[in-house]
Design a protein around this motif. Sequence first.
Motif, PDB file in Angstrom:
ATOM      1  N   SER A  32       0.783  -0.813   0.196  1.00  0.00           N
ATOM      2  CA  SER A  32       0.358  -0.090  -0.122  1.00  0.00           C
ATOM      3  C   SER A  32       0.856   1.579  -0.238  1.00  0.00           C
ATOM      4  N   ALA A 109      -4.612  -2.857   1.691  1.00  0.00           N
ATOM      5  CA  ALA A 109      -4.150  -3.547   0.057  1.00  0.00           C
ATOM      6  C   ALA A 109      -3.854  -4.971   0.833  1.00  0.00           C
ATOM      7  N   CYS A 170      -2.548  -3.051  -6.666  1.00  0.00           N
ATOM      8  CA  CYS A 170      -1.414  -2.241  -6.189  1.00  0.00           C
ATOM      9  C   CYS A 170      -0.220  -1.774  -7.557  1.00  0.00           C
TER      10      CYS A 170
END
Length: 658
Positions: A32, A109, A170
Amino acid sequence: MQKQLLMGNEAFARAALKAGIRVAAGYPGTPSSEVIEAIAEEHAAGRARGVHVEWSTNEKAALELLAGAAYAGARTLFTCKQVGLNVASDALMSLNYVGVKGGTVLFVADDPGPISSQTEQDTRRFGSFAKVPVFDPATPDQGCDMIEAAYELSEAYRTPVIVRPTTRVCHASTFLAFPETTTARDIPAEGFVRSSKWVIFPKRAFEAHGEINERLVQIADDYSTGALAAFNPVEEGGSVQGQRPRLGIVAGGVSTMYAREALRMLAERCDAAGIEVPAYRFMQIGTPYPFPEKAVETFAEGLDQIIVFEELDHVIEDGLLALCGKLHAGYDVFGKLNGYARDRGENTVDDIFDRIARYLGLERVLEAVGSSESETAPLAYDGPLPMRPPVLCAGCPHRGSFYAIKRALGKTPAVLCGDIGCYTLGNAMPLDAVDTCLCMGAGITMAQGFSIVEPEKKTVAFVGDSTFFASGLTGIVNAVYNQHDITVAVLDNATTAMTGSQPHPGTGVTMMGPKSAPVSIEAVLKAVGFECIVHANPFVLEESVAAAKVAIGFDGPSAIIYEGPCISLSKPGEPVSIDAAVCTGCKKCITEIGCPGIGFDAGACGPASGGRGQAFIDRSLCNGCGLCVQVCPFHAIRLPESPNDSASGSRAGGGTDA
């Protein structure tokens, strides 16, 4: 707006800025971390106006800060990885009961694999546990649309909302267009309005629980029939004309894209082989909680079997089974629970291709693929690939810290409690200096437990400088309060190294630009009552061992602060050299510290080594830290500035600060 090639996390940051966020806060955690960094970059460049962005001390601090801003009406963004939500969970559970005023999105995430985490925790489960809506994007593009929708949903129902991408989403890259500049939304003119609703007394919590249950029903309906239904698309497939679909395929997250690619490959190969693909119906579940029952009911109508592809837990599969029972429907569900899908780790296109082909009864295609592959030239090497375990970098200061403590302890019985970070790798041979690792900050308090039940052993807890502030302080205070006889080794490398070298309170660097005064680890330790605090340079072996002996020998809580910069923060020095005429081939430089910059040539011969082989230096890795110079018992390893220096470590510490 021109399209730019952006990493998924960079795109999510830009989407949040476009949505008008005023405050963004989080704690570093792969996958993240880049979101906060991208927002800070936009702010520093003057392209994100009116935004405050920070790395908070930990996830709980970040979410509580954002709750205050949201109560005043600001749109806020929280970021962390899946295990970071555990730290913020106390705040989240209550925040959903209290509610928010400004849109509040939690970007959490997940890390299937796990690639860089201690668990494969599934945040979709956390959403249902906390009764917070969840979006699950399949691509960066869709994730950006979901972030915008999440803010609207949050404000419409006064609830925090989770957006849960996984590692591949991501870190994928795509071309997207965003405004060149963004401005944070103004907070309402009235700002924070005092009201009893912001105070979570039991009576109010009971009422709020009912409100949560009611709004989840409404949100599930929005997911099925409203604008948000676009995140749960349904497609028809197959090549048999006029055939009614009896088979269904459901996917979530990035597995949606894997399944679509697998279906495309299957159609292409079936067409080449003259094989028809049975009719099927495909659905993405982009909003897994609350489960979009009406949309799924429509999708499942007339189907006999449904196979599910999702990463981590069987969340969608559970939803389908529960709906089947509720409706007394006649479809069978295949997935993780009955072995038709992977029960852990990441999915892949090839694996899903194989499973879909068998599910659709197209084994002939698999046989054709297998025969065509067997006709290709064999690989030069077809044996098992060698393992390459992670190791501390060459020149890492933590190596000297671990080695010094092991030297100081000698044969004294001890338990060495590790923690989360680069220094978890201290468990590997030959250092073998980490006996436990649970979660961030736990090493300090676990050491106290060992000291109670095994007082005859010395207990040492390793903690990094960033983790010290993030999760270590509670354990530090507990050690003093209850007078536990432990030694805390603070491995201070001046950064949050494992997640990409982010700053922390001990560095004084903030994401908003101005540098604040660094928070002193020693001052904190003194303030809470540590009476024995020693410092050492981990690149100077004699000094490091002496400091460890002092701290370990103290009766009560003690601390060693090992201060040496991460190699990412320092310029490398000239590599050391090995005198082939002096090296005996004893391998102590390798078997004692395990630096990847030192290799061994079993075929080398020398006056002192005979036919035993000799060590050599990989100049592309060595940064001249000098630790091996001090370990070599025969003074065969030398620093370039002082070739006659036997073991002084005069250049200990490697290069200079960058």
